[in-house]
Design an enzyme around this catalytic site. Structure first.
Site, PDB file in Angstrom:
ATOM      1  N   THR A  41       0.831  -1.209   0.000  1.00 25.06           N
ATOM      2  CA  THR A  41       0.000   0.000   0.000  1.00 25.06           C
ATOM      3  C   THR A  41       0.859   1.250   0.000  1.00 25.06           C
ATOM      4  O   THR A  41       0.598   2.207  -0.737  1.00 25.06           O
ATOM      5  CB  THR A  41      -0.929  -0.005   1.225  1.00 25.06           C
ATOM      6  N   ARG A 274      -7.506   2.316   9.180  1.00 24.93           N
ATOM      7  CA  ARG A 274      -7.222   1.082   8.464  1.00 24.93           C
ATOM      8  C   ARG A 274      -7.345  -0.102   9.420  1.00 24.93           C
ATOM      9  O   ARG A 274      -7.222   0.058  10.636  1.00 24.93           O
ATOM     10  CB  ARG A 274      -5.820   1.137   7.844  1.00 24.93           C
ATOM     11  N   HIS A 445      23.109  27.691  11.069  1.00 21.44           N
ATOM     12  CA  HIS A 445      22.292  28.908  10.950  1.00 21.44           C
ATOM     13  C   HIS A 445      22.418  29.467   9.531  1.00 21.44           C
ATOM     14  O   HIS A 445      23.521  29.522   8.991  1.00 21.44           O
ATOM     15  CB  HIS A 445      22.775  29.947  11.961  1.00 21.44           C
TER      16      HIS A 445
END
Length: 466
Positions: A41, A274, A445
Site C-alpha cells: 500500500t 485502516r 544557521h
C-alpha cells in the site's frame, strides 16, 4: 515443492525489508506478493503517491497565489491534472522497480500470487490465473499489511464515494469534497484537493483532529488548515451517503445525537482508519486466531505458532511504514539468532500537511495521566530566521523533559519541514539525551532546526532568540 529458509507473506514495507534483510544475512528467502508491483500500500497507493501529489499541489498553489509574486516571480499557471497524475505514477513505478532490483541483488525470489498458510512450514500460493504453487519454509513471516476500514451506512464504490486509493486517482478536481475522518490520510488528501481548487469539509466523530497527537500541536495544525480554507465539523458523525451520477448527499448529525443536516458533495473520501488484512491467510491451519479487529498478537514478533512471525500493520503498534521496516529487520535478525529489537516508545509520527506536524515520545496529556512531573520548552517559528525569510512562520517546536533528570520525554513540532527535524529528536532520545544536551549542540544557521534547539534551551528558560 520449493524449499526456503524463510517465506514472507506480503511485499510492503515490512515484507520487502524482511526479504532484503534475509538475503543480506544469507537466508534463502521468498516474498509472496499478489500485486503487479512490489511495495504494498505504501509505495503503490499510500505514502509515496500522496507525497507526490502533496508536493505538486503545494507548488501549484504557490504559483497560483501571491507567494510567487511576492518573491518577484510572475507566472499564470494552468493545472494539467492528467500530467500531475502521470508524474505521480512514474515516481511510484521508479520506486517499485528499485525494490525488484534489490530483490535480485540479494537473491530474493518474488513469488507472484496470494499466499495461504496450508500448515506448519507450508505456504500455498495462488496466482492471478488460478495456478497454485507450494512452498516449504522453516520460518514464515506474516506481513500482509492493512486495508481501509469501512464505515457502516457508507458503501465505497470509488466512483463517487472513495477510499484513499480512489482519492489518489481522481480525473477532475471536485468542486466540493467531503472527507470523513480527520486523521493523517484525511488531512493529507484533503489538503491536496483543497490546494487544487476544491472546497473541502472534514467531518470527524471526535471533538478534535489528529487523535493521539499532542493536543496543543493538533489545535495549532487545525487552526492553520482552517485558515487555508478547510472547514471542520468536529463531534459529528455520518449516518449515510447517497451517491448519484453527479454527486453524493452526505447525512451528518452530532455524534451525541441531535439535529441532522445534508451536505451536497461531488465526492466523498472515507478515511476513518485502516484495519489489518488477515482474512484468508489460513491462520487456523497453524492454530492462530485474530482479535475482533483482525489483528494478530505477538511477543517479540513471534506468534503462538512455532516458526510463524508477524510484523507491520497486522499486529499491535502504530500502522506506520517505518514501524514495519524496523520490525522487519528485528524479526529476521532474531530468526538468525541475533538480538533484533524495536523501541516502540520512539516511533515518530508525521502528518505531511502544510505546516507539517511531527512528533516522537510522550504527549503532555500522557505525562499528566501518568502523574509525571515535567518541564516544557517552546519556541515559535515566527522567531526563526529561516522560517521568516521563507514566509513559513506558522507553528512551534516543543520539548518536554523530566523535571528532575532533564531527560527528553517528548518532542512535538508543527511547522515547515519538521518531518526532516524529528529524526534528530529520535536519535537524541534513543541515547536518553537531556534537553540540555540538545541545547548545547551547535545547529547550523539559518535553519529551521534552530527552533528545536531554542525550545530545548527554553526548558531551562534560556532561549536566546525570542
Amino acid at each position: 515443492m520449493s524449499t526456503y529458509d524463510v517465506v514472507i507473506l506480503g511485499g510492503g514495507p515490512g515484507g520487502y525489508n524482511a526479504a532484503i534483510r534475509a538475503g543480506q544475512l544469507g537466508l534463502k528467502a521468498a516474498c509472496v506478493e499478489g500485486r503487479a508491483t512490489l511495495g504494498g500500500t505504501c509505495l503503490n497507493v499510500g505514502c509515496m503517491p500522496s507525497k507526490a501529489l502533496l508536493h505538486a499541489s503545494q507548488l501549484y498553489e504557490a504559483a497560483s497565489g501571491s507567494a510567487f509574486a511576492n518573491l518577484g516571480i510572475e507566472v499564470k499557471p494552468t493545472l494539467n491534472l492528467a500530467q500531475m497524475m502521470q508524474h505521480k505514477d512514474q515516481s511510484v513505478a521508479a520506486l517499485t522497480k528499485g525494490i525488484e532490483f534489490l530483490f535480485r541483488k540479494h537473491k530474493v525470489d518474488w513469488i507472484k500470487g496470494w499466499g495461504h498458510i496450508a500448515g506448519p512450514g507450508q505456504v500455498r500460493v495462488t496466482d492471478s490465473q488460478g495456478n497454485q504453487r507450494d512452498l516449504q519454509a522453516k520460518d514464515i513471516i506474516i506481513a500482509t499489511g492493512s486495508e481501509p476500514t469501512p464505515l457502516p451506512g457508507v458503501t465505497i464504490d470509488n466512483q463517487r464515494i472513495l477510499d484513499s486509493t480512489g482519492a489518489l486517482s481522481l480525473a477532475e478536481v471536485p468542486r466540493q469534497l467531503v472527507v470523513i475522518g480527520a486523521g493523517v490520510i484525511g488531512l493529507e488528501l484533503g489538503s491536496v484537493w483543497r490546494r487544487l481548487g476544491a472546497q473541502v469539509t472534514v467531518i470527524e466523530y471526535l471533538d478534535r483532529i489528529c487523535p493521539g497527537v499532542d493536543a496543543e500541536a493538533g489545535k495549532t495544525l487545525q487552526r492553520a488548515l482552517g485558515k487555508q480554507g478547510i472547514e471542520f465539523k468536529l463531534g459529528c458523525k455520518v449516518t449515510a451517503a447517497t451517491p448519484s451520477a453527479t454527486g453524493v448527499q452526505v447525512h451528518v448529525e452530532a455524534a451525541a445525537g441531535g439535529s441532522a443536516e445534508v451536505i451536497e458533495a461531488d465526492y466523498v473520501l472515507v478515511a476513518i482508519g485502516r484495519r489489518p488484512f488477515t482474512q484468508g491467510l489460513g491462520l487456523e491451519n497453524v492454530g492462530l486466531a485474530t482479535d475482533a479487529r483482525g489483528m494478530l498478537a505477538n511477543r517479540g514478533h513471534r506468534t503462538e505458532a512455532a516458526g510463524v512471525w508477524v510484523i507491520g500493520d497486522v499486529t499491535s503498534g502504530p500502522m506506520l511504514a517505518h514501524k514495519a521496516e524496523d520490525e522487519a529487520m528485528a524479526c529476521v535478525e532474531q530468526i538468525v539468532g541475533k538480538a533484533g529489537e524495536v523501541n516502540y516508545a520512539l516511533i515518530p509520527n508525521v502528518i505531511y500537511t502544510r505546516p507539517e506536524l511531527a512528533s516522537v515520545g510522550m504527549t503532555e496529556e500522557q505525562l499528566k495521566a501518568q502523574g509525571r512531573v515535567y518541564k516544557v520548552g517552546k519556541f515559535p517559528f515566527t522567531a526563526n530566521s529561516r522560517a521568516k525569510i521563507n514566509h513559513e512562520t506558522e507553528g512551534f517546536a516543543k520539548v518536554l523533559a523530566d523535571e528532575h533528570t532533564d531527560e527528553v520525554l517528548g518532542v512535538h513540532l508543527v511547522g515547515p519541514s519538521v518531518s526532516e527535524i524529528i529524526g534528530e529528536c529520535c536519535v537524541a532520545m534513543e541515547f536518553s539525551a537531556s534537553a540540555e544536551d540538545i541545547a548545547l549542540t551547535c545547529h547550523p544557521h539559518p535553519t529551521r532546526s534552530e527552533a528545536l534547539r531554542q525550545a530545548a534551551m527554553d526548558v531551562a528558560g534560556l532561549a536566546t532568540q525570542m
